[in-house]
Design an enzyme around this catalytic site. Structure first.
Site, short mmCIF file in Angstrom:
data_model
loop_
_atom_site.label_atom_id
_atom_site.label_comp_id
_atom_site.label_asym_id
_atom_site.label_seq_id
_atom_site.Cartn_x
_atom_site.Cartn_y
_atom_site.Cartn_z
CG ASN A 45 -1.61 1.31 1.44
OD1 ASN A 45 -2.51 1.70 0.70
ND2 ASN A 45 -1.19 2.04 2.46
CB SER A 51 -4.38 5.82 -7.91
OG SER A 51 -5.06 7.06 -8.06
CE1 TYR A 68 -0.15 8.46 -6.13
CE2 TYR A 68 -1.92 9.00 -7.66
CZ TYR A 68 -1.49 8.41 -6.49
OH TYR A 68 -2.39 7.77 -5.67
CB ALA A 94 3.45 7.16 -15.33
CB SER A 95 3.96 5.31 -10.31
OG SER A 95 2.98 5.97 -9.51
CE LYS A 96 -0.26 4.89 -6.41
NZ LYS A 96 0.03 3.90 -5.35
CB ILE A 107 -9.06 8.29 0.19
CG1 ILE A 107 -9.65 7.40 -0.91
CG2 ILE A 107 -9.40 7.74 1.57
CD1 ILE A 107 -11.15 7.24 -0.88
#
Length: 261
Positions: A84, A137, A150, A152-154, A183
């Site tokens: 996570n 995400s 972010y 691209a990483s997800k 969230i």
């Protein structure tokens, strides 16, 4: 008590989704190893019977390997690993993001889950099977929900769980991703605090059909389902929990050469 006598590792457990998920697993009988780079992880396990806290770097292979070894050594094996831990990378645009920023975001957000699968997978196989869950995400689905590094990483995390599910075929280890929307977590705390300060808290999450932001506990409930035997036929999937945001991903378009906001 869906996780009675099960051993569960949760990274990024110092706050937000990780903390809520670690506590939810413990409430359902799991022996939890809560891990985070922050010392705040120790507060996560306060009052939880059989739970321990570990400070570590989820993007560092030695730390991930040691974390898995600790869980197995302390509790006799491993059944579930929830990768996570993640970072946002800030608000830099694609023309402004540095190589260093990209490298750090990918190290934590994508290499971290890959390391979790690499080291946790074989130990879960030894227990006869179980589950690996990676936090992706809605930003990994399409543009409009996060910065370029972010997002691209997800997107990489989503493909990673699909690939891992195939490569762990016949092992009885299921690999899935969960894709939260907006969230309130440690990562988004600044935005929430600012909105409250200026009296615009009601604007948070207004783009999704439920017209609100989500709570970490709402993600935790889905995470527990995906890790449980109730999801025994769910594998290689990306489960979206975003109030309906990704049904359209409405955004304000950014024009070239102009600020996003």
């Amino acid at each position: 008590m869906r996780f009675g006598n099960k051993v569960v590792v949760v990274t990024g457990a110092g706050s937000g989704i990780g903390r809520a998920t670690a506590r939810a697993f413990a409430a359902e009988g799991a022996r939890v190893v809560a891990a985070d780079i922050s010392e705040a992880v120790h507060a996560t396990v306060e009052g939880l019977e059989g739970a321990i806290a570990v400070e570590m770097d989820a993007g560092e292979e030695r730390d991930v390997e040691a974390l898995v070894a600790l869980a197995c050594g302390r509790f006799g094996g491993l059944d579930v690993f929830h990768a996570n831990a993640g970072i946002s990378g800030g608000a830099a645009g694609i023309l402004d993001s540095t190589v260093e920023l990209w490298a750090e975001v990918l190290r934590i957000n994508l290499i971290g889950p890959a390391l979790a699968i690499k080291h946790a997978g074989p130990r879960i196989v030894e227990r006869g099977g179980g589950a690996i869950l990676c936090t992706a995400s809605v930003a990994g689905l399409r543009s409009g929900a996060g910065g370029p590094a972010y997002s691209a990483s997800k997107a990489g995390v989503i493909n990673l769980v699909q690939t891992a599910a195939q490569q762990l075929s016949t092992s009885n280890v299921r690999v899935n991703a969960i894709c939260p929307g907006l969230i309130e977590t440690g990562m988004t705390a600044r935005a929430f605090e600012y909105a409250r300060e200026v009296g615009k808290e009601d604007k948070l999450g207004r783009l999704n059909p439920l017209r609100r932001a989500g709570a970490p506990e709402e993600i935790a409930r889905v995470a527990l389902f995906l890790a449980s035997d109730e999801a025994s036929y769910v594998n290689g999937q990306a489960w979206v929990v975003d109030g309906g945001l990704s049904s359209s991903h409405p955004v304000t378009r950014q024009e070239f050469g102009k600020p996003a906001f």
